[in-house]
Design a protein around this motif. Structure first.
Motif, PDB file in Angstrom:
ATOM      1  N   LEU A   1       0.655  -1.175  -0.063  1.00  0.00           N
ATOM      2  CA  LEU A   1       0.087  -0.077   0.111  1.00  0.00           C
ATOM      3  C   LEU A   1       0.813   1.253   0.012  1.00  0.00           C
ATOM      4  O   LEU A   1       0.579   2.158  -0.663  1.00  0.00           O
ATOM      5  N   GLN A   2       1.926   1.080   0.854  1.00  0.00           N
ATOM      6  CA  GLN A   2       2.762   2.348   0.812  1.00  0.00           C
ATOM      7  C   GLN A   2       3.414   2.622  -0.362  1.00  0.00           C
ATOM      8  O   GLN A   2       3.429   3.829  -0.905  1.00  0.00           O
ATOM      9  N   ALA A   3       3.873   1.729  -1.234  1.00  0.00           N
ATOM     10  CA  ALA A   3       4.353   1.754  -2.604  1.00  0.00           C
ATOM     11  C   ALA A   3       3.524   2.182  -3.565  1.00  0.00           C
ATOM     12  O   ALA A   3       4.009   2.845  -4.274  1.00  0.00           O
ATOM     13  N   VAL A   4       2.486   1.975  -3.632  1.00  0.00           N
ATOM     14  CA  VAL A   4       1.534   2.191  -4.701  1.00  0.00           C
ATOM     15  C   VAL A   4       0.775   3.494  -4.340  1.00  0.00           C
ATOM     16  O   VAL A   4       0.989   4.578  -4.917  1.00  0.00           O
ATOM     17  N   ALA A   5       0.750   4.010  -2.707  1.00  0.00           N
ATOM     18  CA  ALA A   5       0.476   5.342  -2.826  1.00  0.00           C
ATOM     19  C   ALA A   5       1.611   6.137  -3.115  1.00  0.00           C
ATOM     20  O   ALA A   5       1.320   7.523  -3.523  1.00  0.00           O
ATOM     21  N   ALA A   6       3.070   5.800  -2.927  1.00  0.00           N
ATOM     22  CA  ALA A   6       4.058   6.915  -3.454  1.00  0.00           C
ATOM     23  C   ALA A   6       4.144   6.970  -4.983  1.00  0.00           C
ATOM     24  O   ALA A   6       4.263   7.991  -5.177  1.00  0.00           O
ATOM     25  N   VAL A   7       3.613   5.795  -5.443  1.00  0.00           N
ATOM     26  CA  VAL A   7       3.677   6.110  -6.903  1.00  0.00           C
ATOM     27  C   VAL A   7       2.669   7.089  -7.309  1.00  0.00           C
ATOM     28  O   VAL A   7       2.722   7.922  -8.380  1.00  0.00           O
ATOM     29  N   ALA A   8       1.540   6.916  -6.791  1.00  0.00           N
ATOM     30  CA  ALA A   8       0.298   7.614  -7.068  1.00  0.00           C
ATOM     31  C   ALA A   8       0.405   8.958  -6.944  1.00  0.00           C
ATOM     32  O   ALA A   8       0.425  10.219  -7.584  1.00  0.00           O
ATOM     33  N   HIS A   9       1.329   9.455  -5.637  1.00  0.00           N
ATOM     34  CA  HIS A   9       1.584  10.885  -5.214  1.00  0.00           C
ATOM     35  C   HIS A   9       2.702  11.398  -6.118  1.00  0.00           C
ATOM     36  O   HIS A   9       2.576  12.606  -6.809  1.00  0.00           O
TER      37      HIS A   9
ATOM     38  N   VAL B   1      -8.645  -5.121   1.647  1.00  0.00           N
ATOM     39  CA  VAL B   1      -9.182  -4.496   0.393  1.00  0.00           C
ATOM     40  C   VAL B   1     -10.047  -3.395   0.868  1.00  0.00           C
ATOM     41  O   VAL B   1      -9.957  -2.191   0.097  1.00  0.00           O
ATOM     42  N   SER B   2     -10.456  -3.321   2.005  1.00  0.00           N
ATOM     43  CA  SER B   2     -11.229  -2.134   2.635  1.00  0.00           C
ATOM     44  C   SER B   2      -9.964  -0.940   2.807  1.00  0.00           C
ATOM     45  O   SER B   2     -10.071   0.232   2.334  1.00  0.00           O
ATOM     46  N   ASP B   3      -8.907  -1.349   3.278  1.00  0.00           N
ATOM     47  CA  ASP B   3      -7.700  -0.554   3.797  1.00  0.00           C
ATOM     48  C   ASP B   3      -7.368   0.225   2.381  1.00  0.00           C
ATOM     49  O   ASP B   3      -6.947   1.406   2.340  1.00  0.00           O
ATOM     50  N   ALA B   4      -7.181  -0.805   1.326  1.00  0.00           N
ATOM     51  CA  ALA B   4      -6.706  -0.387  -0.123  1.00  0.00           C
ATOM     52  C   ALA B   4      -7.760   0.582  -0.577  1.00  0.00           C
ATOM     53  O   ALA B   4      -7.177   1.796  -1.088  1.00  0.00           O
ATOM     54  N   ARG B   5      -8.984   0.459  -0.576  1.00  0.00           N
ATOM     55  CA  ARG B   5      -9.839   1.528  -1.175  1.00  0.00           C
ATOM     56  C   ARG B   5      -9.765   2.771  -0.463  1.00  0.00           C
ATOM     57  O   ARG B   5      -9.637   3.843  -0.906  1.00  0.00           O
ATOM     58  N   ASP B   6      -9.849   2.779   1.083  1.00  0.00           N
ATOM     59  CA  ASP B   6      -9.515   3.904   1.884  1.00  0.00           C
ATOM     60  C   ASP B   6      -8.521   4.883   1.495  1.00  0.00           C
ATOM     61  O   ASP B   6      -8.479   5.896   1.643  1.00  0.00           O
ATOM     62  N   ARG B   7      -7.365   4.209   1.180  1.00  0.00           N
ATOM     63  CA  ARG B   7      -5.979   4.922   1.054  1.00  0.00           C
ATOM     64  C   ARG B   7      -5.829   5.116  -0.117  1.00  0.00           C
ATOM     65  O   ARG B   7      -5.237   6.317  -0.758  1.00  0.00           O
ATOM     66  N   ILE B   8      -6.191   4.254  -1.335  1.00  0.00           N
ATOM     67  CA  ILE B   8      -5.579   4.563  -2.639  1.00  0.00           C
ATOM     68  C   ILE B   8      -6.751   5.199  -3.569  1.00  0.00           C
ATOM     69  O   ILE B   8      -6.391   5.817  -4.479  1.00  0.00           O
TER      70      ILE B   8
END
Length: 219
Positions: free
Chosen positions: A69-77, A120-127
């Motif tokens: 999740l942290q890696a995907v969020a970093a790419v999105a940012h 999946v809920s965590d991913a949805r809320d953060r990504i």
């Protein structure tokens, strides 16, 4: 056991990462049925060391999921910082798909229905808010069709992930062909992009679609 707010010593952090890397490899090869003892042996560390870092296998899964999740969020940012919204959107899709290609263990975790609801809920809320921002920027710049929704990108990634996993051993770059087709589909118009990879033959497609079925894989 290290307190939550205190950073791990260098050797402890090294052992923790060895365990996470080993878990990812074993989950990819053998599924989620492996034990923490299996993970420790594969990592080359003692079982006691493994249990000091993680109380059980579920804690390993949670740590791997959090890393992803942290890696995907970093790419999105990073994609949101690109002034060209279309380029940022494409970069996000390309990089996250490449991450999935190199991490079959996490794919096993993400796609396991018995373990996935909370994650999946965590991913949805953060990504999801980050993907929504990527899509909204692209709409504002007129580089994607006006009816594109952030959930469309999620399902496109699911579809491409299935292609990637099916053809990994036969044509590892094939998913890029379908990414190009899908990207043309979300643009408002213009000439189609050149496809970066040739299609599979009928025989190769059959092999890819039946690779996990022992009754037909060698036919």
């Amino acid at each position: 056991m290290t307190s939550p707010g205190r950073p791990l010593r260098r050797d402890a952090e090294r052992n923790r990462q060895l365990l996470l890397d080993a878990a990812s490899e074993l989950f990819a090869e053998r599924g989620l049925g492996v034990t923490l003892n299996d993970i420790a042996h594969h990592a080359g560390v003692g079982v006691g060391t493994a249990y000091r870092r993680f109380p059980n296998k579920e804690a390993v899964i949670d740590a791997l999921f959090e890393q992803r999740l942290q890696a995907v969020a970093a790419v999105a940012h990073e994609a949101l910082e690109d002034p060209d919204a279309w380029r940022g959107l494409v970069t996000f899709l390309e990089r996250t798909l490449h991450m999935q290609f190199g991490d079959r263990g996490l794919t096993e975790i993400m796609n396991n229905p018995a373990l996935g609801r909370q994650r999946v809920s965590d991913a949805r809320d953060r990504i999801a808010p980050l993907i929504e921002a990527l899509v909204d920027r692209a709409k504002q710049q007129g580089t994607v069709r006006a009816d594109l929704d952030q959930t469309d990108l999620i399902f496109l990634q699911v579809a491409l992930s299935a292609i990637l996993d099916s053809t990994r051993a036969i044509a590892p770059d094939l998913y890029r062909r379908y990414l190009a087709i899908l990207l043309d589909g979300i643009r408002p118009g213009g000439a189609p992009s050149p496809l970066p990879v040739r299609p599979l033959s009928a025989f190769q497609t059959h092999r890819a679609m039946t690779r996990n079925r022992p009754d037909v894989a060698n036919a």
